[in-house]
Design an enzyme around this catalytic site. Structure first.
Site, PDB file in Angstrom:
ATOM      1  CE  LYS A 124      -2.367   0.939   3.719  1.00 57.52           C
ATOM      2  NZ  LYS A 124      -3.406   0.838   4.755  1.00 57.52           N
ATOM      3  CG  ASP A 142      -7.448   3.971   2.405  1.00 54.08           C
ATOM      4  OD1 ASP A 142      -8.370   3.645   1.615  1.00 54.08           O
ATOM      5  OD2 ASP A 142      -7.336   5.119   2.861  1.00 54.08           O
TER       6      ASP A 142
END
Length: 214
Positions: A124, A142
């Site tokens: 991420k 997220d």
């Protein structure tokens, strides 16, 4: 879990996002690729606002790997101690700074694999840096994007990897560069976790969420 929306609906949704905000920006403050990388690494399990508050005093004195190493772990902790998991994050920032110097000439690399070789940098974090600094159409999923993807049908999936793939496979190519920011900002301010603001949502007509708020 909602079903995957079809192409015309996806195009209509992202056209609305683009019309409302043609050039969406991330909210983490940074001055170069290194400070962006550090800010994103610090933001794990923390808010962007909290990270920005901490880094406003940090980045003016430590905006390169060399300056961060000179600052040292203990002085770094003093700057970021208001952020969750600050001790472990400080250790990772010092280690990644050293590795950037040793392995990448002090520069932030532009490949996901290279970024993920750094301490505290997961997929991420790497995708955020690739998207924001190197302008690659990388999709960092997220909690906000995971929630919206599954509620709306934009990118349904049982985990973040599946949602990431659904975005890459189903968002029309012309919107992929900014899809990450449109979705995260929409999740942060409109499609919130506890009480989504459906009445203010520009994509509500196409969203499959069954429990829309009045």
């Amino acid at each position: 879990m909602a079903r995957q929306l079809d192409y015309p609906t996806m195009h209509r949704i992202f056209s609305r996002f683009r019309d409302a905000n043609p050039e969406p920006k991330g909210e983490l403050e940074h001055v170069n690729a290194f400070t962006l990388l550090v800010a994103v690494a610090l933001s794990a399990q923390a808010t962007d606002a909290g990270v920005n508050k901490a880094t406003r005093g940090l980045f003016p004195i430590a905006d390169t790997p060399e300056k961060m190493l000179a600052l040292g772990e203990e002085r770094l902790i003093e700057h970021i101690k208001t952020i969750g998991l600050f001790r472990n994050k400080a250790k990772n920032v010092i280690r990644l700074s050293q590795l950037l110097i040793d392995n990448f000439g002090g520069q932030v690399p532009s490949s996901r694999a290279a970024l993920q070789s750094l301490p505290g940098v997961g997929r991420k974090t790497a995708n955020v840096v690739l998207n924001m600094w190197f302008h690659q159409a990388a999709q960092a999923v997220d909690t906000h994007i995971f929630r919206i993807g599954n509620r709306s049908g934009i990118a349904p999936g049982k985990d973040e990897t599946v949602v990431e793939r659904a975005i890459e496979d189903n968002v029309p190519a012309e919107f992929l560069q900014h899809a990450h920011h449109w979705l995260i900002l929409h999740g942060r301010y409109i499609c919130t976790a506890r009480k989504p603001r459906c009445a203010d949502c520009i994509i509500a007509a196409d969203c499959q969420f069954e429990e829309k708020t009045a």
